[in-house]
Motif scaffolding. Sequence first.
Motif, PDB file in Angstrom:
ATOM      1  N   TRP A  42      26.698  49.273  15.175  1.00  0.00           N
ATOM      2  CA  TRP A  42      25.499  48.664  15.781  1.00  0.00           C
ATOM      3  C   TRP A  42      25.060  47.459  14.970  1.00  0.00           C
ATOM      4  N   HIS A  43      24.342  46.545  15.650  1.00  0.00           N
ATOM      5  CA  HIS A  43      23.920  45.315  14.972  1.00  0.00           C
ATOM      6  C   HIS A  43      22.669  45.490  14.117  1.00  0.00           C
ATOM      7  N   THR A  44      22.161  46.715  14.083  1.00  0.00           N
ATOM      8  CA  THR A  44      21.029  47.003  13.206  1.00  0.00           C
ATOM      9  C   THR A  44      21.293  48.386  12.635  1.00  0.00           C
ATOM     10  N   CYS A  45      20.734  48.701  11.473  1.00  0.00           N
ATOM     11  CA  CYS A  45      21.064  49.997  10.884  1.00  0.00           C
ATOM     12  C   CYS A  45      19.853  50.721  10.330  1.00  0.00           C
ATOM     13  N   GLU A  46      18.714  50.035  10.185  1.00  0.00           N
ATOM     14  CA  GLU A  46      17.595  50.649   9.456  1.00  0.00           C
ATOM     15  C   GLU A  46      16.998  51.851  10.176  1.00  0.00           C
ATOM     16  N   ILE A  47      17.281  51.985  11.468  1.00  0.00           N
ATOM     17  CA  ILE A  47      16.732  53.141  12.192  1.00  0.00           C
ATOM     18  C   ILE A  47      17.457  54.441  11.821  1.00  0.00           C
ATOM     19  N   PHE A  48      18.702  54.346  11.342  1.00  0.00           N
ATOM     20  CA  PHE A  48      19.437  55.569  11.000  1.00  0.00           C
ATOM     21  C   PHE A  48      18.906  56.123   9.674  1.00  0.00           C
ATOM     22  N   PRO A  49      18.558  57.446   9.656  1.00  0.00           N
ATOM     23  CA  PRO A  49      18.035  58.020   8.409  1.00  0.00           C
ATOM     24  C   PRO A  49      19.019  57.854   7.247  1.00  0.00           C
ATOM     25  N   GLU A  50      18.474  57.673   6.075  1.00  0.00           N
ATOM     26  CA  GLU A  50      19.317  57.457   4.890  1.00  0.00           C
ATOM     27  C   GLU A  50      20.310  58.598   4.691  1.00  0.00           C
ATOM     28  N   ARG A  51      19.841  59.842   4.997  1.00  0.00           N
ATOM     29  CA  ARG A  51      20.707  61.004   4.747  1.00  0.00           C
ATOM     30  C   ARG A  51      21.948  61.016   5.640  1.00  0.00           C
ATOM     31  N   TRP A  52      21.952  60.228   6.715  1.00  0.00           N
ATOM     32  CA  TRP A  52      23.128  60.186   7.586  1.00  0.00           C
ATOM     33  C   TRP A  52      24.296  59.424   6.960  1.00  0.00           C
ATOM     34  N   ALA A  53      23.995  58.452   6.151  1.00  0.00           N
ATOM     35  CA  ALA A  53      25.026  57.464   5.798  1.00  0.00           C
ATOM     36  C   ALA A  53      25.797  57.804   4.530  1.00  0.00           C
ATOM     37  N   ASP A  54      27.123  57.785   4.655  1.00  0.00           N
ATOM     38  CA  ASP A  54      27.965  57.906   3.464  1.00  0.00           C
ATOM     39  C   ASP A  54      28.471  56.533   3.033  1.00  0.00           C
ATOM     40  N   LEU A  55      28.674  55.661   3.995  1.00  0.00           N
ATOM     41  CA  LEU A  55      29.126  54.294   3.691  1.00  0.00           C
ATOM     42  C   LEU A  55      28.516  53.351   4.733  1.00  0.00           C
ATOM     43  N   VAL A  56      27.990  52.230   4.256  1.00  0.00           N
ATOM     44  CA  VAL A  56      27.426  51.225   5.164  1.00  0.00           C
ATOM     45  C   VAL A  56      28.189  49.922   4.948  1.00  0.00           C
ATOM     46  N   VAL A  57      28.957  49.532   5.962  1.00  0.00           N
ATOM     47  CA  VAL A  57      29.739  48.299   5.880  1.00  0.00           C
ATOM     48  C   VAL A  57      28.971  47.206   6.624  1.00  0.00           C
ATOM     49  N   VAL A  58      28.660  46.132   5.905  1.00  0.00           N
ATOM     50  CA  VAL A  58      27.980  44.997   6.545  1.00  0.00           C
ATOM     51  C   VAL A  58      29.009  43.880   6.696  1.00  0.00           C
ATOM     52  N   LEU A  59      29.331  43.544   7.945  1.00  0.00           N
ATOM     53  CA  LEU A  59      30.322  42.484   8.179  1.00  0.00           C
ATOM     54  C   LEU A  59      29.634  41.128   8.204  1.00  0.00           C
ATOM     55  N   ARG A  60      30.302  40.132   7.633  1.00  0.00           N
ATOM     56  CA  ARG A  60      29.765  38.777   7.589  1.00  0.00           C
ATOM     57  C   ARG A  60      30.763  37.808   8.187  1.00  0.00           C
ATOM     58  N   CYS A  61      30.224  36.730   8.758  1.00  0.00           N
ATOM     59  CA  CYS A  61      31.101  35.724   9.339  1.00  0.00           C
ATOM     60  C   CYS A  61      30.429  34.362   9.205  1.00  0.00           C
ATOM     61  N   ASP A  62      31.218  33.372   8.906  1.00  0.00           N
ATOM     62  CA  ASP A  62      30.694  32.006   8.833  1.00  0.00           C
ATOM     63  C   ASP A  62      29.961  31.699  10.139  1.00  0.00           C
ATOM     64  N   HIS A  63      28.790  31.065  10.043  1.00  0.00           N
ATOM     65  CA  HIS A  63      27.946  30.957  11.239  1.00  0.00           C
ATOM     66  C   HIS A  63      28.527  30.032  12.310  1.00  0.00           C
ATOM     67  N   THR A  64      29.357  29.065  11.927  1.00  0.00           N
ATOM     68  CA  THR A  64      29.933  28.199  12.969  1.00  0.00           C
ATOM     69  C   THR A  64      30.984  28.983  13.777  1.00  0.00           C
ATOM     70  N   GLN A  65      31.724  29.816  13.049  1.00  0.00           N
ATOM     71  CA  GLN A  65      32.711  30.658  13.743  1.00  0.00           C
ATOM     72  C   GLN A  65      31.992  31.693  14.625  1.00  0.00           C
ATOM     73  N   LEU A  66      30.886  32.201  14.101  1.00  0.00           N
ATOM     74  CA  LEU A  66      30.109  33.180  14.862  1.00  0.00           C
ATOM     75  C   LEU A  66      29.579  32.547  16.155  1.00  0.00           C
ATOM     76  N   TRP A  67      29.100  31.326  16.027  1.00  0.00           N
ATOM     77  CA  TRP A  67      28.581  30.602  17.203  1.00  0.00           C
ATOM     78  C   TRP A  67      29.657  30.553  18.301  1.00  0.00           C
ATOM     79  N   ASP A  68      30.873  30.179  17.905  1.00  0.00           N
ATOM     80  CA  ASP A  68      31.974  30.091  18.883  1.00  0.00           C
ATOM     81  C   ASP A  68      32.244  31.446  19.536  1.00  0.00           C
TER      82      ASP A  68
END
Length: 188
Positions: free
Chosen positions: A88-114
């Motif tokens: 999901w594009h947001t994660c703060e709603i998931f309780p902390e106790r649920w998460a074992d690993l949180v992967v945040v993907l990043r992309c250069d914004h010009t590539q993201l725009w395309d």
Amino acid sequence: MSTGDRTSRHQPVIIITGTPGTGKSTHAQLLVEEAPIPLTHINVGELVKDHGLHEGFDEEWQSYTVDEDKLLDELEPLASAGGIILDWHTCEIFPERWADLVVVLRCDHTQLWDRLEKRGYPLKKIQENNQAEIMDVVLEEARSSYPEEIVVTLSSESMEDLERNVAAVVEWIKAWLKDRERQDGGET
Ligand SMILES: Nc1ncnc2c1ncn2[C@@H]1O[C@H](COP(=O)(O)OP(=O)(O)O)[C@@H](O)[C@H]1O
């Protein structure tokens, strides 16, 4: 020990988050194929839509207004059992106790725009997401919602990135399972 506590699961819960278009679903799909255990990919946006976990469609933003209580009730038993990827594009709603690993993907914004343009998003939505990526919105959200040692940031700009990231998460799963086995052995 509360239900769904991290230590009560025998399979991990992996959150893959990031601005729309950064590659969450692409990563989750490959991870399902390559993981050493069966994992269920939960595309939260689709779940919201398909199971009616919303309060209607916002025409201006072309997105559903999520009913967070309904969504959390739906996900709770799945998170308690583990063996899932929450995409999901947001994660703060998931309780902390649920998460074992949180992967945040990043992309250069010009590539993201395309990527978002190709997806047919309205200009306003492309601009908003682009700004969010530039301003580290999702990363800050992840950092303020989960312990720092379980939050990892990975670049998702090429196929090499995709393959390397998935291989790294596969190794993380193997280590997590070993660790869990050791803990279970110690408990008996
Ligand atoms: N690491 C990557 N390298 C190149 N293209 C990618 C990468 N990750 C995703 N993409 C492409 O970007 C687009 C959006 O990816 P997607 O997984 O649907 O993003 P999200 O689930 O974050 O919205 C797709 O066309 C996908 O093929």
